[in-house]
Scaffold this active site. Structure first.
Site, short mmCIF file in Angstrom:
data_model
loop_
_atom_site.label_atom_id
_atom_site.label_comp_id
_atom_site.label_asym_id
_atom_site.label_seq_id
_atom_site.Cartn_x
_atom_site.Cartn_y
_atom_site.Cartn_z
N ASP A 1 49.98 39.90 49.07
CA ASP A 1 51.24 39.84 48.47
C ASP A 1 51.95 38.32 48.33
O ASP A 1 52.85 38.10 48.13
CB ASP A 1 52.22 41.00 49.40
N ASP B 1 53.60 48.11 64.63
CA ASP B 1 53.98 46.80 64.48
C ASP B 1 55.61 46.78 64.47
O ASP B 1 56.15 47.77 64.13
CB ASP B 1 53.59 46.16 63.37
N GLU B 2 55.95 45.53 64.75
CA GLU B 2 57.46 45.25 64.50
C GLU B 2 58.42 46.10 64.93
O GLU B 2 59.17 46.67 64.39
CB GLU B 2 57.66 44.84 63.03
N TYR C 1 47.06 38.36 53.11
CA TYR C 1 48.18 38.86 52.61
C TYR C 1 48.12 38.82 51.22
O TYR C 1 48.60 37.74 50.80
CB TYR C 1 49.19 38.65 53.53
N TRP D 1 51.41 44.19 50.50
CA TRP D 1 52.74 44.65 50.64
C TRP D 1 53.42 44.68 49.43
O TRP D 1 53.30 43.71 48.97
CB TRP D 1 53.26 44.06 52.07
N THR D 2 54.35 45.64 49.08
CA THR D 2 54.70 45.84 48.05
C THR D 2 56.08 45.70 47.94
O THR D 2 56.78 46.07 46.66
CB THR D 2 54.30 47.01 47.13
N TRP E 1 46.59 40.95 62.27
CA TRP E 1 47.53 40.24 61.10
C TRP E 1 48.31 38.99 61.35
O TRP E 1 48.66 38.32 60.63
CB TRP E 1 48.61 41.46 60.65
#
Length: 765
Positions: free
Chosen positions: A444, A348-349, A442, A481-482, A415
């Site tokens: 987060d 991704d990305e 998500y 995601w943290t 996603w």
């Protein structure tokens, strides 16, 4: 043969004589507070008593029988009597060929005997977790009872979806081995079966690779970054944002944050999860998100550079054989640690800019007939998939991997909620798909009063797929995601209780059970307390962000749980266990900030609510020329960080609408819209407005800012009030979309009525 309900990708059979038991009433749900609720539960009369003389037998499932015996012994405070034979056992675990689904089971509890039928250890284990939830919550603490009891019943159970997953990012912030075990235990309790570990990213490499030791010697540690500083700032008001100190070290005079798992440690975690029938799927994210690796091994890039581009970091180079040698060596060691048939490669990305400048890439593209940079990424992914397949593994990638063309054997994890065609295109290409859209999965994203509802009612099947195509959607998972989750307490808060809603949606898949689920969830909180889970307390109902009053205001809050105490402050300080208890009602006679929070009996504080009260005279209406229906809208095709930046932007187009929503014609990934005109209210009153935005929005009525929901963020609701006299009032709503959810909605209520959509006839221009 057991007549299980077959749920095929959300498509159900409707045979009333067989499935009338779907209408299990709320009374049964209260009596059996199980999450996820079983496919079929038939209550009986009486109890089965468990004492130290109770025996457990299961020759075909020895490890599961041992697990059940240990659970019961924990509740009794002593070991059970060993069973001398299967027939003599009070609790029998039996392998049954009649049960064909791999995770299915039948649990029969009678006054004198308990029987578990299954065809696999996973089915037996799920039955044990059902028994665990039927036992008192005190069993989680090991508080001994002289006698335990189970209600007489029959359960026939199986999951609606094969993939019931949770994802945890251990790169941005690191989590201990002990916490991973706790996380796995919680998943097991709610019958989740896939744990996706995001092990590497720009901010840290978390798994030992012996062939490349610098990946962890250097890549597992960093000086504090902007994500850490953001958490430190927020920790001033919320201790859950304090970075876990066990992951901070001193080295060469520097303070470093990080950590990693040795291969031996991770093999232990894999075994721990496998004993609970949870498959751990490792993710080594490439070709993008590789800064932690490139720092130590710069040969991985096309030009030796390692820095941030316009949006993302520079990727590894798919045009050099040394890159593939590195990737294959890394994944060979990963496969030795993780026996899962699934390996996640990320994908991704990816900032592909440097690839287009590389002579090596230009030559490779010409040689292989690769038409563009997206197809060059697919070349990398497809080549790695062939390597995975040669090792008997299956490749999973984020949905960007479909852009340049992929093989139908790759598994796509969807996603990007703003690209709804992605999972459909993947299915049409023959790919298996796992649904993980940012909204609502998500975890987060900051939860609000609607978070659990959105997760519970999420349908993994895109509406445009037919029944046959829907079979390619094998399930869903929530991603954590943290970047802003620096502690185990914060991770708990973000995951729970949303995980329970996801678990029931993927296992039971009966949206009409939502009210029953909410009742059962209340009963689950005591079990979470016993397990030491820092779950998010239920929302305080009916609160706004901004209040107005003309003479005096009154604040009354009904506690969502009888065990909670609501406390408040008026001096701007955070409510604490020593703060005053909120009276019913609290009378407000001046403009001020009221801060309220709920507290558990042990002093745990829930979310702090900042309630701004403003004394205001009613706004008088304005005179307008003969109005036209609807609002005049200005559309800006650009990216904005906040609504204020639209004032200097170039107008792309204009239109008129009587609805506050994102027009279906808007396709740009980022844009802004101003809705302007008048709102013509039919009566005097205190009007409340509820503005939901993904990303940001600001509502102004007359001279007043009524709701401020500005900025780039996931879908969230903000609210406010304004005192209006009957008639027309200037109305302006500025909305920005940064590239994501395309979510915009506005509701109203007056003098405390139930919120509803603003009538189209109220809008004029």
């Amino acid at each position: 043969m057991i007549a299980f309900l077959r749920k095929n990708a959300g498509i159900r059979l409707a045979i009333p004589l067989l499935f009338s038991w779907f209408s299990a009433n709320a009374q049964d749900a209260a009596k059996f507070p199980l999450i996820p609720y079983p496919t079929k539960l038939i209550p009986g009369k009486g109890l089965f008593a468990i004492t130290p003389r109770t025996t457990v037998s299961g020759e075909a499932f020895k490890s599961e029988a041992k697990e059940l015996a240990a659970l019961l012994a924990k509740g009794l405070g002593q070991k059970l009597t060993p069973a001398k034979s299967q027939s003599a056992a009070a609790i029998s675990i039996i392998k049954s060929a009649d049960i064909t689904a791999s995770e299915s089971y039948r649990l029969t509890i009678k006054p004198n005997h308990v029987e578990i039928l299954a065809n696999s250890g996973a089915g037996v284990f799920h039955a044990i977790e059902t028994i665990r939830q039927l036992l008192p919550a005190s069993i989680e603490k090991g508080i001994a009872s002289k006698k335990l009891v189970l209600p007489v019943l029959t359960i026939e159970d199986e999951p609606a979806y094969e993939w019931r997953g949770m994802h945890l990012d251990v790169s941005r912030h690191f989590f201990s081995i002990s916490y991973l075990k706790k996380f796995i235990d919680r998943m097991a309790l709610y019958k989740m079966n896939k744990l996706h570990l995001h092990l590497t990213d720009d901010q840290g490499w978390r798994i030992e690779i012996k062939k490349y030791p610098k990946l962890t010697e250097e890549g597992a540690w960093r000086t504090f970054n902007n994500q850490d500083s953001m958490c430190m700032k927020r920790s001033k008001d919320n201790p859950d944002f304090v970075i876990d100190k066990e992951h901070i070290i001193q080295r060469d005079g520097k303070t470093l944050y990080g950590g990693f798992y040795t291969q031996q440690e991770m093999k232990g975690i894999v075994a721990y999860a496998a004993a609970r029938h949870i498959d751990i799927i490792p993710e080594i994210d490439m070709p993008g998100h590789m800064m932690a690796a490139i720092n130590s091994y710069p040969f991985l890039t096309c030009n030796g550079e390692n820095k941030w581009g316009a949006l993302f970091t520079k990727p590894i180079c798919p045009c050099n054989e040394t890159t593939f040698e590195f990737a294959q060596n890394v994944f060979t060691e990963i496969m030795d640690i993780f026996p899962s048939k699934y390996i996640h490669i990320g994908g991704d990305e990816v900032d592909r800019t440097d690839w287009g400048k590389s002579d090596a890439c230009k030559a490779l593209m010409e040689k292989e007939g690769i038409k563009d940079l997206a197809a060059l990424q697919s070349y990398f992914i497809n080549r790695m998939e062939k390597f995975f397949n040669s090792k008997g593994r299956k490749l999973i990638g984020w949905d960007e991997i479909i852009e340049g063309g992929i093989s139908p054997t790759a598994i796509v994890m969807y996603w990007r909620g703003w690209v709804p065609k992605a999972p459909v295109e993947a299915v049409k290409n023959g790919n298996t798909v796992i649904m993980t859209p940012g909204e609502p999965l998500y975890f987060d994203n900051q939860p609000d009063q609607y978070a659990v509802d959105r997760v519970y009612h999420f349908n993994p099947i895109p509406k445009v797929l037919n029944a046959q195509e829907a079979k390619s959607i094998i399930g869903a998972q929530a991603n954590i995601w943290t970047e802003q989750i620096p502690s185990e307490r914060r991770a708990d808060y973000m995951a729970m209780p949303r995980m329970t809603a996801l678990a029931e949606m993927l296992w039971t898949n009966q949206p009409d059970k939502y009210q029953s689920y909410l009742q059962r969830l209340v009963r689950q909180y005591s079990r979470m307390d016993a397990m030491g889970i820092n779950y998010r307390l239920p929302d305080l109902p009916g609160l706004l962000n901004e209040y107005v009053f003309t003479d005096e205001g009154k604040l009354s809050i009904a506690s969502p749980l009888s065990t909670l105490t609501i406390r408040y402050t008026t001096d701007g300080s955070l409510p604490g266990v020593g703060s005053a208890v909120l009276p019913t009602p609290l009378v407000i006679k001046k403009s001020q900030l009221i801060r309220v929070a709920a507290f558990t009996p042990n002093g745990t504080r829930g979310d702090v609510y900042n309630l701004n009260y403003t004394q205001q005279q009613m706004l008088g209406p304005v005179k307008i020329a003969p109005p036209k229906p609807g609002l005049a809208c200005t559309y800006y095709k650009a990216y904005f960080k906040a609504t204020t930046f639209m004032k200097d932007a170039k107008v792309d187009s204009t239109f008129t609408t009587d609805k506050i929503e994102v027009p279906a014609t808007v396709k740009a990934p980022s844009f802004g819209i101003t809705y302007k005109g008048y709102i013509d209210v039919p009566a005097d009153g205190i009007y409340s407005f509820y503005l939901t935005c993904d990303d940001g929005g600001v509502l102004k009525i007359g001279p007043n800012m009524v709701v401020n929901n500005d900025g780039n963020h996931s879908a969230q609701e903000r609210s406010g009030q304004v005192a209006l006299k009957m008639g027309a009032h200037p109305f302006q709503l500025d909305f920005i979309e940064g590239g994501g959810g395309f979510k915009l909605g506005l509701k109203y209520s007056v003098n405390g009525s139930v919120p509803q959509d603003v009538p189209a006839g109220w809008f004029k221009n």
